[in-house]
Design a protein around this motif. Structure first.
Motif, PDB file in Angstrom:
ATOM      1  N   SER A  44      -9.333   0.880 -18.323  1.00 38.79           N
ATOM      2  CA  SER A  44      -8.906   1.045 -19.720  1.00 38.79           C
ATOM      3  C   SER A  44      -7.421   1.421 -19.791  1.00 38.79           C
ATOM      4  N   ASP A  45      -6.751   1.481 -18.649  1.00 36.74           N
ATOM      5  CA  ASP A  45      -5.319   1.802 -18.659  1.00 36.74           C
ATOM      6  C   ASP A  45      -4.542   0.704 -19.383  1.00 36.74           C
ATOM      7  N   GLY A  46      -3.536   1.111 -20.129  1.00 38.43           N
ATOM      8  CA  GLY A  46      -2.721   0.149 -20.870  1.00 38.43           C
ATOM      9  C   GLY A  46      -1.966  -0.779 -19.939  1.00 38.43           C
ATOM     10  N   LYS A  47      -1.575  -0.250 -18.794  1.00 39.57           N
ATOM     11  CA  LYS A  47      -0.835  -1.041 -17.816  1.00 39.57           C
ATOM     12  C   LYS A  47      -1.632  -1.019 -16.516  1.00 39.57           C
ATOM     13  N   LYS A  48      -1.826  -2.178 -15.913  1.00 39.23           N
ATOM     14  CA  LYS A  48      -2.616  -2.225 -14.676  1.00 39.23           C
ATOM     15  C   LYS A  48      -1.649  -2.308 -13.482  1.00 39.23           C
ATOM     16  N   VAL A  49      -1.931  -1.490 -12.476  1.00 39.70           N
ATOM     17  CA  VAL A  49      -1.165  -1.548 -11.229  1.00 39.70           C
ATOM     18  C   VAL A  49      -2.161  -1.933 -10.139  1.00 39.70           C
ATOM     19  N   ILE A  50      -1.982  -3.129  -9.577  1.00 36.83           N
ATOM     20  CA  ILE A  50      -3.052  -3.742  -8.778  1.00 36.83           C
ATOM     21  C   ILE A  50      -2.526  -4.230  -7.434  1.00 36.83           C
ATOM     22  N   THR A  51      -3.252  -3.918  -6.362  1.00 33.03           N
ATOM     23  CA  THR A  51      -2.970  -4.622  -5.102  1.00 33.03           C
ATOM     24  C   THR A  51      -4.055  -5.677  -4.892  1.00 33.03           C
ATOM     25  N   VAL A  52      -3.641  -6.791  -4.296  1.00 33.53           N
ATOM     26  CA  VAL A  52      -4.489  -7.970  -4.179  1.00 33.53           C
ATOM     27  C   VAL A  52      -4.769  -8.243  -2.707  1.00 33.53           C
TER      28      VAL A  52
ATOM     29  N   ARG B 150       2.601   4.978  -5.643  1.00 29.59           N
ATOM     30  CA  ARG B 150       3.712   5.738  -6.217  1.00 29.59           C
ATOM     31  C   ARG B 150       4.080   5.197  -7.598  1.00 29.59           C
ATOM     32  N   ILE B 151       4.089   3.876  -7.712  1.00 28.99           N
ATOM     33  CA  ILE B 151       4.392   3.249  -9.007  1.00 28.99           C
ATOM     34  C   ILE B 151       3.314   3.650 -10.025  1.00 28.99           C
ATOM     35  N   ALA B 152       2.046   3.596  -9.594  1.00 24.72           N
ATOM     36  CA  ALA B 152       0.943   3.943 -10.502  1.00 24.72           C
ATOM     37  C   ALA B 152       1.057   5.404 -10.944  1.00 24.72           C
ATOM     38  N   ALA B 153       1.380   6.286  -9.995  1.00 25.56           N
ATOM     39  CA  ALA B 153       1.498   7.707 -10.329  1.00 25.56           C
ATOM     40  C   ALA B 153       2.608   7.920 -11.356  1.00 25.56           C
ATOM     41  N   LYS B 154       3.740   7.255 -11.139  1.00 19.09           N
ATOM     42  CA  LYS B 154       4.867   7.415 -12.078  1.00 19.09           C
ATOM     43  C   LYS B 154       4.535   6.857 -13.461  1.00 19.09           C
ATOM     44  N   LEU B 155       3.693   5.818 -13.498  1.00 15.16           N
ATOM     45  CA  LEU B 155       3.307   5.239 -14.795  1.00 15.16           C
ATOM     46  C   LEU B 155       2.086   5.951 -15.385  1.00 15.16           C
ATOM     47  N   ASP B 156       1.543   6.912 -14.607  1.00 18.31           N
ATOM     48  CA  ASP B 156       0.383   7.705 -15.026  1.00 18.31           C
ATOM     49  C   ASP B 156      -0.839   6.819 -15.307  1.00 18.31           C
ATOM     50  N   VAL B 157      -1.075   5.878 -14.396  1.00 19.52           N
ATOM     51  CA  VAL B 157      -2.278   5.036 -14.489  1.00 19.52           C
ATOM     52  C   VAL B 157      -2.995   5.078 -13.136  1.00 19.52           C
ATOM     53  N   ALA B 158      -4.259   4.666 -13.131  1.00 21.43           N
ATOM     54  CA  ALA B 158      -5.019   4.641 -11.873  1.00 21.43           C
ATOM     55  C   ALA B 158      -4.746   3.326 -11.147  1.00 21.43           C
ATOM     56  N   PRO B 159      -4.291   3.379  -9.892  1.00 22.68           N
ATOM     57  CA  PRO B 159      -4.085   2.111  -9.184  1.00 22.68           C
ATOM     58  C   PRO B 159      -5.426   1.434  -8.905  1.00 22.68           C
ATOM     59  N   ILE B 160      -5.415   0.116  -8.949  1.00 18.25           N
ATOM     60  CA  ILE B 160      -6.626  -0.662  -8.663  1.00 18.25           C
ATOM     61  C   ILE B 160      -6.330  -1.399  -7.359  1.00 18.25           C
ATOM     62  N   SER B 161      -7.038  -1.020  -6.298  1.00 20.18           N
ATOM     63  CA  SER B 161      -6.606  -1.508  -4.986  1.00 20.18           C
ATOM     64  C   SER B 161      -7.488  -2.613  -4.438  1.00 20.18           C
ATOM     65  N   ASP B 162      -6.812  -3.559  -3.763  1.00 14.48           N
ATOM     66  CA  ASP B 162      -7.487  -4.526  -2.895  1.00 14.48           C
ATOM     67  C   ASP B 162      -8.453  -5.441  -3.653  1.00 14.48           C
ATOM     68  N   ILE B 163      -8.062  -5.923  -4.816  1.00 10.22           N
ATOM     69  CA  ILE B 163      -9.008  -6.758  -5.577  1.00 10.22           C
ATOM     70  C   ILE B 163      -9.244  -8.088  -4.868  1.00 10.22           C
ATOM     71  N   VAL B 164     -10.479  -8.586  -4.993  1.00  9.54           N
ATOM     72  CA  VAL B 164     -10.831  -9.875  -4.393  1.00  9.54           C
ATOM     73  C   VAL B 164     -11.180 -10.903  -5.476  1.00  9.54           C
TER      74      VAL B 164
ATOM     75  N   LYS C  65       0.833  -1.208   0.000  1.00  8.06           N
ATOM     76  CA  LYS C  65       0.000   0.000   0.000  1.00  8.06           C
ATOM     77  C   LYS C  65       0.866   1.256   0.000  1.00  8.06           C
ATOM     78  N   ASN C  66       2.122   1.095   0.393  1.00  6.32           N
ATOM     79  CA  ASN C  66       3.045   2.228   0.425  1.00  6.32           C
ATOM     80  C   ASN C  66       3.622   2.512  -0.964  1.00  6.32           C
ATOM     81  N   PHE C  67       4.110   1.459  -1.636  1.00  8.13           N
ATOM     82  CA  PHE C  67       4.807   1.759  -2.896  1.00  8.13           C
ATOM     83  C   PHE C  67       3.931   1.661  -4.151  1.00  8.13           C
ATOM     84  N   MET C  68       2.823   0.927  -4.109  1.00  3.37           N
ATOM     85  CA  MET C  68       2.045   0.754  -5.351  1.00  3.37           C
ATOM     86  C   MET C  68       1.411   2.062  -5.867  1.00  3.37           C
TER      87      MET C  68
END
Ligand code: FAD
Length: 309
Positions: A139-147, A101-115, A96-99
């Motif tokens: 619709s982001d080309g790259k997905k940044v996801i926490t599980v 930041r990674i999403a922001a740098k890649l300019d995509v919306a993070p997708i958090s806590d998927i079940v 939850k700390n680094f994801m």
């Protein structure tokens, strides 16, 4: 489609949360690589290589990565991101700390806590403290996801993936100062099969430990607490279960003197069997409990201890 899983490691091993995130990643694609970030982490990389279904393990090491500093992790992962369509991490404190930041740098919306993974671009995640589930399509080309690890089965052992060394970034202006670790012989709260949790009813730190610790030791359980118990100083901060604490799903969860506010339920209602001890028969915890005991914990817990022998 290629997926990168950022491992949650513990010294020389990888935590169960990594295996569960690999399961989520395999639902997206058969091409799943695991990234071990750290310092002196070859043994953890070798452990990750044994997870079934992993194509390759990447090992990135530097002083900054040794303490999972978000700046170093982000630079390392963003450097690798070109080769991946999705980047996954367990929704742990570090993730939850680094994801974001990674999403922001890649300019995509993070997708958090998927079940649940519905398809390569559609996921299910809890909202409103777990009171509703939303299905989202990205619709982001790259997905940044926490599980959310508690909702996925752990990938089995049995793999033999190759380990490849990649460049590990340094933390730049950020420096690690110190960390205070609570040492305990009990199982870790997030991974324990049995959790006994105490609430505000315990009334003091002395009483909390006098009641909860022997019960936990008898059951081989981890100890949890409600936020009210933590805020009152009865239990340490890392005991907190709930929306703003840890999410647990043990085989057995015993709630003692906990009312069952939605924010608490958000962290434990997926437990397989829930037992509640509360002197108020109308306490909301009884609505999710499989077994409810309307009693004063001062008499109920000693009786339970006696019955356990
Ligand atoms: P109380 O609600 O005071 O309940 C105490 C219970 O003990 C009562 O049901 C009472 O009947 C029972 N009791 C009293 N004496 C005895 C006795 N002798 N024997 C048996 N039973 C007895 N809370 C969390 O737990 N985790 C979170 O992560 C969390 N995040 C939050 C986030 C936000 C944004 C907000 C607004 C709140 C959050 N809360 C969280 C707080 C939550 O709303 C509740 O206030 C909290 O869970 C209450 O804790 P409790 O059940 O221990 O205390």
């Amino acid at each position: 489609m290629a997926v990168l899983v950022i491992a949650d490691r513990d010294g020389n091993t990888v935590r169960d949360t990594t295996h569960k995130t690999v399961t989520a990643a395999l639902a997206l694609s058969g091409d799943v690589d695991v990234l071990i970030i750290g310092q002196g982490s070859k043994a953890a990389a070798d452990a990750a290589a044994k997870i079934a279904g992993v194509r390759k393990v990447l090992l990135a090491e530097s002083a900054g990565l040794g303490h999972q500093l978000a700046e170093a992790v982000e630079q390392t992962v963003v450097g690798l991101a070109g080769g991946y369509d999705a980047i996954l991490s367990p929704a742990t404190t570090d993730g939850k700390n680094f994801m974001p930041r990674i999403a922001a740098k890649l300019d995509v919306a993070p997708i958090s806590d998927i079940v649940e993974v519905v398809s390569a671009d559609t996921f299910v995640r809890p909202i409103y403290a777990g009171n509703a589930l939303e299905t989202i399509q990205s619709s982001d080309g790259k997905k940044v996801i926490t599980v959310r690890p508690t909702t996925f089965a752990a990938a089995a052992e049995g793999g033999s993936a190759p380990v490849e060394t990649v460049a590990g970034a340094d933390a730049g202006k950020t420096a690690f100062v110190n960390e205070e670790m609570v040492k305990s012989d009990r199982p870790e709260l997030g991974a324990a099969k049995i959790v006994v949790s105490g609430g505000r009813a315990l009334g003091s730190a002395e009483e909390f430990h006098a009641v909860m610790d022997p019960l936990a030791d008898k059951l081989g359980a981890a100890v949890g607490a409600s936020r009210a118990a933590v805020d009152a100083g009865y239990a340490p901060n890392d005991y907190q279960v709930g929306q703003t604490g840890k999410v647990v799903a043990p085989a057995l969860y015993i709630a003692i003197g906990i009312s069952g506010a939605i924010q608490h339920l958000a962290g434990m209602k997926d437990s397989k069997i829930i037992v509640a001890i509360n002197k108020d028969a109308d306490a909301p915890i009884f609505q999710v409990a499989d077994f409810g005991w309307v009693a004063d914990y001062k008499t109920a817990v000693p009786e339970l201890m006696k019955a356990l022998g």
